[in-house]
Design an enzyme around this catalytic site. Sequence first.
Site, PDB file in Angstrom:
ATOM      1  N   ARG A  27      10.412   8.822  -0.852  1.00 34.01           N
ATOM      2  CA  ARG A  27      11.801   9.130  -1.173  1.00 34.01           C
ATOM      3  C   ARG A  27      11.923  10.408  -1.986  1.00 34.01           C
ATOM      4  NH1 ARG A  27      10.991   3.935  -0.159  1.00 34.01           N
ATOM      5  NH2 ARG A  27      12.654   2.534   0.557  1.00 34.01           N
ATOM      6  N   ASP A 321       4.371  -6.980   0.928  1.00 30.44           N
ATOM      7  CA  ASP A 321       3.125  -6.302   1.301  1.00 30.44           C
ATOM      8  C   ASP A 321       1.901  -6.877   0.595  1.00 30.44           C
ATOM      9  OD1 ASP A 321       4.277  -4.560   3.114  1.00 30.44           O
ATOM     10  OD2 ASP A 321       4.753  -3.078   1.580  1.00 30.44           O
TER      11      ASP A 321
END
Length: 441
Positions: A27, A321
């Site tokens: 990002r 994850d």
Amino acid sequence: MRPRRFTANGPLKGRIGVPGDKSISHRSIMLGALAVGETRVTGLLEGEDVLSTAAAMRAMGATIERDADGMWHVHGVGVGGLLQPQQALDMGNSGTSTRLLMGLVATHPITATFVGDASLSKRPMGRVIDPLSTMGAEFTASPGGRLPLTLRGISPAVPIEYRLPVASAQVKSAVLLAGLNTPGVTTVIEPIPTRDHSERMLRGFGAELTVDVAADGARVIRVRGEAELKPQDIAVPGDPSSAAFFVVAALLVEGSDLVVENVGLNPTRAALFDVLRLMGGSIEELNRREVGGEPVADLRVRHSLLTGIDVDPAVVPSMVDEFPVLFVAAALAKGRTVTTGLEELRVKESDRISAMRAALELAGATVTETEDGLIIDGTGGDPLPGTAEGASVVTHLDHRIAMSMAIAGIASRNGVEVDDTRPIATSFPVFESLLESATRP
């Protein structure tokens, strides 16, 4: 293929630092490329996935350079200023790059083709295509909404109010990024909270973004379009998903006492550490601080006998994850660990539920696969037997399967053979050398 046998090498001691957070690294490059002026980033994760993002933003007009000291300099083109890329954008293995960049391209008057490796080309993109199509973008995708895929962006796009049908930070982020170059207000309604790096960073770069909680508990995120983003200096904290492997390793290997420095502890990401504490893990937060709007601490982890638990499915989005390495911890715990609500793991880089069941069974664990999770009966702290000679764990080109089973290997009697360590470079290029330095006497 690059096979390797990971074997017990003694306790993990001393202090280590893990590479920068992958979500924040992606990002920072994307938003820096949309700001006007120079954004400087230190601690960027230089794995293949983030480099795919940087290459794509370069192809669309941003200037992105790394200096000799490891600082990255991003000169942006401004919101609305992305240029038509001259060739296909190669996403490698990165689902994050693909889905977020689809959002950016969708509301610019450019056309881009997205391609990826064999693993990424199996992953469904339909969940991003749906909202972006509503905004006016056009897609020509491979069967099943997969890559290769060509996206024809539109400007001005139509602002939408979109309720996420499945908890996904990537879909949320894609719609918010599309909203940056869309007139009016774009709204995403999120029934179950997911990682909020996009919201924190969009605000940090100067976007007008609000987050409210609806009567039913859903988060309502609004971003005002045609924003002007201001360049930032960003220090990327250590990735909690990478720290997870070393935290679990230190809990499992007798005699370990390890400090993992500078770990990002964003509450939408750090649920694994809470779950491990519930199982009896000794994980202490030292030197808690805030860096760039993100909570950070050093984690001191000491060998602990873990006890199996029923993992609350509500934590899944905050540790999606980390389940592969949690399964390894559960395999050495006392008693039974039950996980449910993990359907999302079946459409990651591999089907992580069936891949980890097969891998752990090969290493001697007792595992039952269900529709939406695994049930694991632990060894009570005894090392796993390990894989037999000539048998190797199939990683399915999935970095997290490879690293999780490496940790199983150092907590086993005979070691665990992993069929291919190359995928580790997508998120954690220094994993193997860091593991060696942590176990060096």
